[in-house]
Motif scaffolding. Structure first.
Motif, PDB file in Angstrom:
ATOM      1  N   PRO A 117       0.716  -1.303   0.259  1.00  0.00           N
ATOM      2  CA  PRO A 117      -0.121   0.097  -0.165  1.00  0.00           C
ATOM      3  C   PRO A 117       0.983   1.279   0.081  1.00  0.00           C
ATOM      4  CG  PRO A 117       0.119  -0.796   2.352  1.00  0.00           C
ATOM      5  CD  PRO A 117       1.062  -1.844   1.397  1.00  0.00           C
ATOM      6  N   TYR A 118       1.032   1.741  -1.322  1.00  0.00           N
ATOM      7  CA  TYR A 118       1.906   2.825  -1.261  1.00  0.00           C
ATOM      8  C   TYR A 118       1.592   4.232  -0.578  1.00  0.00           C
ATOM      9  CZ  TYR A 118       4.522  -0.085  -4.363  1.00  0.00           C
ATOM     10  OH  TYR A 118       5.582  -1.134  -4.741  1.00  0.00           O
ATOM     11  N   SER A 119       0.271   4.217  -0.342  1.00  0.00           N
ATOM     12  CA  SER A 119      -0.311   5.512   0.356  1.00  0.00           C
ATOM     13  C   SER A 119       0.233   5.757   1.618  1.00  0.00           C
ATOM     14  CB  SER A 119      -1.805   5.519   0.424  1.00  0.00           C
ATOM     15  OG  SER A 119      -2.203   4.443   1.198  1.00  0.00           O
ATOM     16  N   ARG A 120       0.933   4.442   2.371  1.00  0.00           N
ATOM     17  CA  ARG A 120       1.385   4.454   3.647  1.00  0.00           C
ATOM     18  C   ARG A 120       2.714   3.723   3.738  1.00  0.00           C
ATOM     19  NH1 ARG A 120      -3.981   1.058   5.433  1.00  0.00           N
ATOM     20  NH2 ARG A 120      -4.707   2.952   5.212  1.00  0.00           N
ATOM     21  N   VAL A 121       3.241   3.459   2.735  1.00  0.00           N
ATOM     22  CA  VAL A 121       4.588   2.651   2.995  1.00  0.00           C
ATOM     23  C   VAL A 121       5.553   3.218   1.653  1.00  0.00           C
ATOM     24  CG1 VAL A 121       6.075   0.406   2.679  1.00  0.00           C
ATOM     25  CG2 VAL A 121       3.575   0.396   3.916  1.00  0.00           C
ATOM     26  N   TYR A 122       6.712   3.577   1.947  1.00  0.00           N
ATOM     27  CA  TYR A 122       7.574   4.303   1.002  1.00  0.00           C
ATOM     28  C   TYR A 122       7.549   3.365  -0.276  1.00  0.00           C
ATOM     29  CZ  TYR A 122      11.826   6.390  -1.144  1.00  0.00           C
ATOM     30  OH  TYR A 122      12.653   6.931  -1.881  1.00  0.00           O
ATOM     31  N   GLU A 123       7.415   3.825  -1.414  1.00  0.00           N
ATOM     32  CA  GLU A 123       7.530   3.038  -2.707  1.00  0.00           C
ATOM     33  C   GLU A 123       8.819   2.994  -3.020  1.00  0.00           C
ATOM     34  OE1 GLU A 123       5.795   3.380  -7.128  1.00  0.00           O
ATOM     35  OE2 GLU A 123       4.907   4.814  -5.730  1.00  0.00           O
ATOM     36  N   PRO A 124       9.262   1.769  -3.626  1.00  0.00           N
ATOM     37  CA  PRO A 124      10.718   1.401  -4.013  1.00  0.00           C
ATOM     38  C   PRO A 124      11.047   2.569  -5.360  1.00  0.00           C
ATOM     39  CG  PRO A 124       9.600  -0.736  -4.024  1.00  0.00           C
ATOM     40  CD  PRO A 124       8.667   0.410  -3.622  1.00  0.00           C
ATOM     41  N   ALA A 125      12.224   3.041  -5.270  1.00  0.00           N
ATOM     42  CA  ALA A 125      12.548   4.161  -6.033  1.00  0.00           C
ATOM     43  C   ALA A 125      14.051   3.882  -6.560  1.00  0.00           C
ATOM     44  CB  ALA A 125      12.264   5.532  -5.648  1.00  0.00           C
ATOM     45  N   GLU A 126      14.681   4.853  -6.944  1.00  0.00           N
ATOM     46  CA  GLU A 126      16.074   5.067  -7.452  1.00  0.00           C
ATOM     47  C   GLU A 126      16.969   4.400  -6.362  1.00  0.00           C
ATOM     48  OE1 GLU A 126      19.411   7.459  -9.539  1.00  0.00           O
ATOM     49  OE2 GLU A 126      17.705   8.482  -8.775  1.00  0.00           O
ATOM     50  N   ASP A 127      16.621   5.021  -5.276  1.00  0.00           N
ATOM     51  CA  ASP A 127      17.756   4.599  -4.026  1.00  0.00           C
ATOM     52  C   ASP A 127      17.258   3.259  -3.429  1.00  0.00           C
ATOM     53  OD1 ASP A 127      14.910   4.732  -3.113  1.00  0.00           O
ATOM     54  OD2 ASP A 127      15.514   6.573  -1.395  1.00  0.00           O
ATOM     55  N   SER A 128      16.549   2.673  -3.565  1.00  0.00           N
ATOM     56  CA  SER A 128      16.223   1.104  -3.438  1.00  0.00           C
ATOM     57  C   SER A 128      16.775   0.265  -4.296  1.00  0.00           C
ATOM     58  CB  SER A 128      14.582   0.848  -3.287  1.00  0.00           C
ATOM     59  OG  SER A 128      13.811   1.576  -2.648  1.00  0.00           O
ATOM     60  N   PHE A 129      16.531   0.670  -5.434  1.00  0.00           N
ATOM     61  CA  PHE A 129      17.428  -0.165  -6.823  1.00  0.00           C
ATOM     62  C   PHE A 129      18.669   0.126  -6.652  1.00  0.00           C
ATOM     63  CE2 PHE A 129      12.967   0.992  -8.518  1.00  0.00           C
ATOM     64  CZ  PHE A 129      12.472  -0.299  -8.074  1.00  0.00           C
ATOM     65  N   LEU A 130      19.134   1.239  -6.396  1.00  0.00           N
ATOM     66  CA  LEU A 130      20.770   1.242  -6.243  1.00  0.00           C
ATOM     67  C   LEU A 130      21.478   0.456  -5.104  1.00  0.00           C
ATOM     68  CD1 LEU A 130      23.447   2.852  -6.975  1.00  0.00           C
ATOM     69  CD2 LEU A 130      22.908   4.534  -5.367  1.00  0.00           C
ATOM     70  N   MET A 131      20.399   0.167  -4.076  1.00  0.00           N
ATOM     71  CA  MET A 131      21.227  -0.540  -2.933  1.00  0.00           C
ATOM     72  C   MET A 131      21.182  -2.147  -3.550  1.00  0.00           C
ATOM     73  SD  MET A 131      21.976  -0.839   0.190  1.00  0.00           S
ATOM     74  CE  MET A 131      21.428   0.244   1.306  1.00  0.00           C
ATOM     75  N   ILE A 132      20.069  -2.464  -4.327  1.00  0.00           N
ATOM     76  CA  ILE A 132      19.993  -3.718  -4.864  1.00  0.00           C
ATOM     77  C   ILE A 132      21.026  -3.897  -5.820  1.00  0.00           C
ATOM     78  CG2 ILE A 132      18.558  -5.150  -6.370  1.00  0.00           C
ATOM     79  CD1 ILE A 132      16.182  -4.183  -4.922  1.00  0.00           C
ATOM     80  N   ASP A 133      21.274  -3.074  -6.946  1.00  0.00           N
ATOM     81  CA  ASP A 133      22.267  -3.058  -7.808  1.00  0.00           C
ATOM     82  C   ASP A 133      23.722  -3.354  -7.408  1.00  0.00           C
ATOM     83  OD1 ASP A 133      20.561  -3.052  -9.760  1.00  0.00           O
ATOM     84  OD2 ASP A 133      20.646  -0.858 -10.223  1.00  0.00           O
ATOM     85  N   THR A 134      23.924  -2.403  -6.114  1.00  0.00           N
ATOM     86  CA  THR A 134      25.175  -2.365  -5.640  1.00  0.00           C
ATOM     87  C   THR A 134      25.387  -3.557  -4.794  1.00  0.00           C
ATOM     88  OG1 THR A 134      25.146  -0.146  -4.959  1.00  0.00           O
ATOM     89  CG2 THR A 134      26.693  -1.238  -3.767  1.00  0.00           C
ATOM     90  N   LEU A 135      24.415  -4.272  -4.025  1.00  0.00           N
ATOM     91  CA  LEU A 135      24.801  -5.459  -3.416  1.00  0.00           C
ATOM     92  C   LEU A 135      25.099  -6.920  -4.502  1.00  0.00           C
ATOM     93  CD1 LEU A 135      22.159  -5.277  -0.929  1.00  0.00           C
ATOM     94  CD2 LEU A 135      24.546  -5.226  -0.571  1.00  0.00           C
ATOM     95  N   ALA A 136      24.397  -6.588  -5.753  1.00  0.00           N
ATOM     96  CA  ALA A 136      24.652  -7.424  -6.687  1.00  0.00           C
ATOM     97  C   ALA A 136      26.014  -7.357  -7.548  1.00  0.00           C
ATOM     98  CB  ALA A 136      23.498  -7.548  -7.489  1.00  0.00           C
ATOM     99  N   LEU A 137      26.808  -6.114  -7.326  1.00  0.00           N
ATOM    100  CA  LEU A 137      28.172  -5.897  -8.095  1.00  0.00           C
ATOM    101  C   LEU A 137      29.035  -7.107  -8.024  1.00  0.00           C
ATOM    102  CD1 LEU A 137      28.426  -2.230  -7.575  1.00  0.00           C
ATOM    103  CD2 LEU A 137      27.883  -3.182  -9.745  1.00  0.00           C
TER     104      LEU A 137
END
Length: 282
Positions: free
Chosen positions: A11-31
């Motif tokens: 429910p994005y009206s009350r929970v932070y929606e995944p954005a560039e910061d979330s995907f940067l964390m994922i991409d970094t961990l997968a490097l």
């Protein structure tokens, strides 16, 4: 390309929606550099391999502070074999002040782990070794519920936007439950979202609280991945961490603190440019 966990139920009206910061964390961990670091530090390599000094390494405890939708922690748990090696098998725990985020994280992790195990079965892999174990999501403030010296990998995508102040971390959800009017629910949901982005002075007030607790909460082999934006003054933050007091290892040596940028958005100008800083001791 490793799959990103499904968050369509959040429910994005009350929970932070995944954005560039979330995907940067994922991409970094997968490097490759980070998977090599994590595998060497926490994994065991092929079946039967032992850890340092001939002893088997215990599964690392991965804790995400402020898990939000759960997309990052679910990715770590689902892709454990890729990130930590086939013998890594981490335990994953989420912490968030938002009870809706905790519920969202549980479902995101359930879906991601289930899908990866189903895919592993189709590939003929050992499904019990393909993923980590999700322990749950706890509603709490930062590291308040964690025992000292127990966290091996800490993940933190903090509220980093500079704002005049940090919103109070009160139990607004309970207040809205007592008053279910549209205005009360809207105020609660707005407050929960503000908690996810409002970082106070330099966007660092919440991050500074976490950093102050980091030396106590990390294990001897522990490390942390923390996201910063340009207005957080990341170079100054890294210099401050490197100056933290060092602890002896019992043999006359010292374990100094390191802080290095290991991932960056690299495309945005000004304060919105994001980077992931890894913090660890040798």
């Amino acid at each position: 390309m490793l799959p990103t966990p499904d968050t369509s139920h959040v429910p994005y009206s009350r929970v932070y929606e995944p954005a560039e910061d979330s995907f940067l964390m994922i991409d970094t961990l997968a490097l490759p550099a980070e998977t090599a670091f994590l595998t060497q530090r926490f994994g065991g390599g092929d079946d039967g391999d032992a850890g340092d000094a001939g002893t088997e390494k215990t599964p690392p405890l991965v804790v995400e502070i402020g898990s939000g939708s759960g997309v990052v922690l679910a990715f770590v748990a689902a892709q454990a074999a890729h990130l930590f090696g086939p013998s890594g098998s981490p335990l994953a725990l989420a912490v968030d002040v938002n009870e809706f985020a905790c519920a969202a994280t549980r479902e995101t992790a359930r879906r991601a782990i289930g899908e990866e195990r189903a895919d592993a079965k189709k590939r003929g892999d050992r499904t019990e070794r393909s993923t980590g174990t999700f322990l749950g999501a706890v509603r709490a403030d930062l590291v308040a519920v964690l025992r000292p010296g127990q966290v091996d990998v800490l993940l933190f995508n903090p509220p980093y936007v500079p704002t005049p102040s940090v919103p109070a971390n009160d139990n607004c959800a309970a207040a809205a439950a007592a008053d279910d009017s549209a205005d009360a629910v809207f105020a609660r949901d707005s407050h929960l979202l503000e908690l996810a982005y409002a970082g106070g002075h330099d966007g660092m007030e919440t991050t500074d609280r976490l950093l102050a607790a980091l030396p106590d909460v990390l294990s001897a082999r522990g490390c942390a991945y923390i996201l910063l934006c340009a207005q957080n003054r990341p170079e100054a933050v890294k210099q401050r961490i490197r100056a933290w007091p060092v602890a002896g290892d019992g043999g006359g040596g010292e374990k100094s603190w390191h802080a290095e940028t290991v991932g960056s958005s690299g495309k945005q100008a000004g304060w919105e440019k994001l980077q992931i800083v890894r913090i660890w001791r040798e």
